[in-house]
Write a protein that holds these residues in place. Structure first.
Motif, PDB file in Angstrom:
ATOM      1  N   SER A 123       0.818  -1.207   0.000  1.00  0.00           N
ATOM      2  CA  SER A 123       0.000   0.000   0.000  1.00  0.00           C
ATOM      3  C   SER A 123       0.857   1.264   0.000  1.00  0.00           C
ATOM      4  O   SER A 123       0.394   2.334  -0.397  1.00  0.00           O
ATOM      5  CB  SER A 123      -0.936  -0.001   1.217  1.00  0.00           C
ATOM      6  OG  SER A 123      -0.197  -0.029   2.428  1.00  0.00           O
ATOM      7  N   ASP A 127      -1.223   2.798  -5.231  1.00  0.00           N
ATOM      8  CA  ASP A 127      -2.650   3.006  -4.958  1.00  0.00           C
ATOM      9  C   ASP A 127      -3.379   1.804  -5.554  1.00  0.00           C
ATOM     10  O   ASP A 127      -3.210   1.489  -6.738  1.00  0.00           O
ATOM     11  CB  ASP A 127      -3.147   4.299  -5.608  1.00  0.00           C
ATOM     12  CG  ASP A 127      -2.586   5.532  -4.922  1.00  0.00           C
ATOM     13  OD1 ASP A 127      -2.495   5.531  -3.681  1.00  0.00           O
ATOM     14  OD2 ASP A 127      -2.236   6.492  -5.639  1.00  0.00           O
ATOM     15  N   ALA A 129      -6.918  -0.476  -6.341  1.00  0.00           N
ATOM     16  CA  ALA A 129      -8.366  -0.354  -6.546  1.00  0.00           C
ATOM     17  C   ALA A 129      -8.873  -1.573  -7.289  1.00  0.00           C
ATOM     18  O   ALA A 129      -8.222  -2.065  -8.215  1.00  0.00           O
ATOM     19  CB  ALA A 129      -8.698   0.912  -7.322  1.00  0.00           C
ATOM     20  N   THR A 143      -1.569   1.518  -9.201  1.00  0.00           N
ATOM     21  CA  THR A 143      -0.995   2.746  -9.733  1.00  0.00           C
ATOM     22  C   THR A 143       0.206   3.119  -8.872  1.00  0.00           C
ATOM     23  O   THR A 143       0.052   3.389  -7.676  1.00  0.00           O
ATOM     24  CB  THR A 143      -2.017   3.892  -9.702  1.00  0.00           C
ATOM     25  OG1 THR A 143      -3.192   3.500 -10.421  1.00  0.00           O
ATOM     26  CG2 THR A 143      -1.437   5.147 -10.332  1.00  0.00           C
ATOM     27  N   ARG A 145       2.913   4.915  -6.756  1.00  0.00           N
ATOM     28  CA  ARG A 145       2.946   6.227  -6.091  1.00  0.00           C
ATOM     29  C   ARG A 145       4.165   7.042  -6.526  1.00  0.00           C
ATOM     30  O   ARG A 145       4.110   8.268  -6.563  1.00  0.00           O
ATOM     31  CB  ARG A 145       2.965   6.037  -4.576  1.00  0.00           C
ATOM     32  CG  ARG A 145       1.683   5.442  -3.996  1.00  0.00           C
ATOM     33  CD  ARG A 145       1.798   5.281  -2.494  1.00  0.00           C
ATOM     34  NE  ARG A 145       0.596   4.721  -1.918  1.00  0.00           N
ATOM     35  CZ  ARG A 145      -0.456   5.433  -1.498  1.00  0.00           C
ATOM     36  NH1 ARG A 145      -0.408   6.761  -1.610  1.00  0.00           N
ATOM     37  NH2 ARG A 145      -1.519   4.843  -0.983  1.00  0.00           N
TER      38      ARG A 145
END
Length: 207
Positions: A123, A127, A129, A143, A145
């Protein structure tokens, strides 16, 4: 060497969800470090925008033994081996008769391959989802960071708790799909797989 690092970035992220009991995509990713010790699979890699182009179609096999050892080998075509013994990353280009070596931590610091070490916080690196299911697969988007990565978006397609497909989009809008088959999880892997045997005359470059 950049090509090899990009390929590592592509496939190691896929491993973050592989070989687990069925659960939501995010749960599988979170559980990976505790569940998967070894991994072996066949792969086919194509350009998503034009999969019919033979020059963009590659295949081969990969092996992983945590922590930190892996072998990603292309058969024909690209004809490269990307290998880590846990300390050193080696990219062996057979047609060029050349091997490039660098410390593993240095090589992976700016790529999603940091996940392989088991020291990274997923994490903190991405990101995460979940996406709607499609093509009979459950999907998770990662995605990065950090801006210092080769890929802008990474999508993992899962079925039955195992990653079946990986889709990658880089900063130049180039898209790649990697499909996996003949997957074996937590099965013994011969130690010789993670040793690189070089024929005479191969140039070795230390970075």
């Amino acid at each position: 060497m950049q090509t090899g690092i990009r390929l590592i970035a592509a496939w190691i992220v896929w491993l973050a969800g592989a070989g687990l009991a069925w659960a939501g995509g995010l749960q599988e990713l979170e559980a990976f470090n505790a569940k998967v010790k070894t991994f072996e699979a066949r792969f086919v890699q194509v350009a998503i925008d034009d999969p019919a182009r033979a020059s963009d179609r590659q295949s081969g096999q990969l092996w992983i033994a945590r922590p930190g050892r892996f072998r990603w080998e292309y058969a024909g075509g690209l004809d490269q081996v990307i290998l880590s013994d846990g300390k050193t990353l080696q990219l062996y280009d057979r047609p060029l008769a050349q091997v490039t070596r660098r410390p593993l931590d240095q090589a992976l610091a700016a790529t999603p391959a940091v996940l392989l070490s088991g020291r990274g916080d997923l994490s903190a690196q991405f990101d995460l989802a979940e996406e709607p299911s499609r093509e009979d697969l459950s999907w998770v988007t990662l995605t990065p960071r950090s801006p210092d990565t080769d890929f802008r978006v990474i999508r993992l397609g899962l079925r039955g708790g195992v990653i079946q497909r990986m889709e990658l989009e880089d900063h130049f809008d180039q898209q790649t799909r990697i499909d996996f088959s003949q997957i074996r999880v937590n099965k013994p892997i011969d130690e010789g797989v993670f040793r690189l045997k070089l024929p005479a005359g191969v140039e070795v470059i230390e970075e």
